[in-house]
Scaffold this motif. Structure first.
Motif, short mmCIF file in Angstrom:
data_model
loop_
_atom_site.label_atom_id
_atom_site.label_comp_id
_atom_site.label_asym_id
_atom_site.label_seq_id
_atom_site.Cartn_x
_atom_site.Cartn_y
_atom_site.Cartn_z
N ALA A 70 2.08 -28.48 -54.16
CA ALA A 70 2.40 -27.56 -55.25
C ALA A 70 1.24 -27.44 -56.24
N SER A 71 0.47 -28.50 -56.39
CA SER A 71 -0.63 -28.47 -57.33
C SER A 71 -1.91 -27.87 -56.75
N CYS A 131 1.60 -25.37 -60.56
CA CYS A 131 2.70 -25.60 -59.64
C CYS A 131 3.03 -24.28 -58.93
N PRO A 149 7.96 -36.79 -51.47
CA PRO A 149 7.84 -36.14 -52.78
C PRO A 149 6.39 -36.07 -53.26
N VAL A 150 5.60 -37.09 -52.96
CA VAL A 150 4.19 -37.08 -53.35
C VAL A 150 3.45 -35.95 -52.64
N THR A 151 3.74 -35.77 -51.36
CA THR A 151 3.11 -34.70 -50.59
C THR A 151 3.50 -33.34 -51.15
N THR A 152 4.76 -33.15 -51.43
CA THR A 152 5.24 -31.87 -51.97
C THR A 152 4.59 -31.59 -53.32
N ASP A 153 4.49 -32.59 -54.17
CA ASP A 153 3.83 -32.42 -55.47
C ASP A 153 2.35 -32.06 -55.30
N PHE A 154 1.69 -32.74 -54.35
CA PHE A 154 0.28 -32.45 -54.09
C PHE A 154 0.11 -31.00 -53.64
N ASP A 161 4.90 -22.31 -55.53
CA ASP A 161 6.06 -22.47 -54.65
C ASP A 161 5.58 -22.86 -53.25
#
Length: 78
Positions: free
Chosen positions: A40-41, A14, A33-38, A16
């Protein structure tokens, strides 16, 4: 997965991405949120060709794909 680990990815990675999100929002996008998580990963990983003798072998070997794509972004409703 074989290409991700050498590039620095690991389960739970993860980074920033707040500046990326701010940039996208400034351009009129609303990252899901899915895009942001992607992001971040996978943000910042550099992955080269899967095979040196395959179709991508004609591409400059010093080139790489940088993950950080903004896929899955929705536009702001006006």
């Amino acid at each position: 997965m074989a290409a991700l680990r050498p590039a620095g990815w690991f389960p739970g990675r993860c980074v920033d991405v707040s500046s990326d999100v701010q940039s996208l929002e400034g351009q009129g996008y609303v990252p899901s949120p899915v895009t942001t998580d992607f992001l971040a990963s996978f943000r910042g990983l550099k992955i080269g060709p899967a095979r040196e003798d395959g179709p991508s072998s004609t591409v400059n070997r010093s080139s790489s794909t940088q993950w950080g794509s903004a896929g899955g972004i929705r536009t702001k409703r006006r």
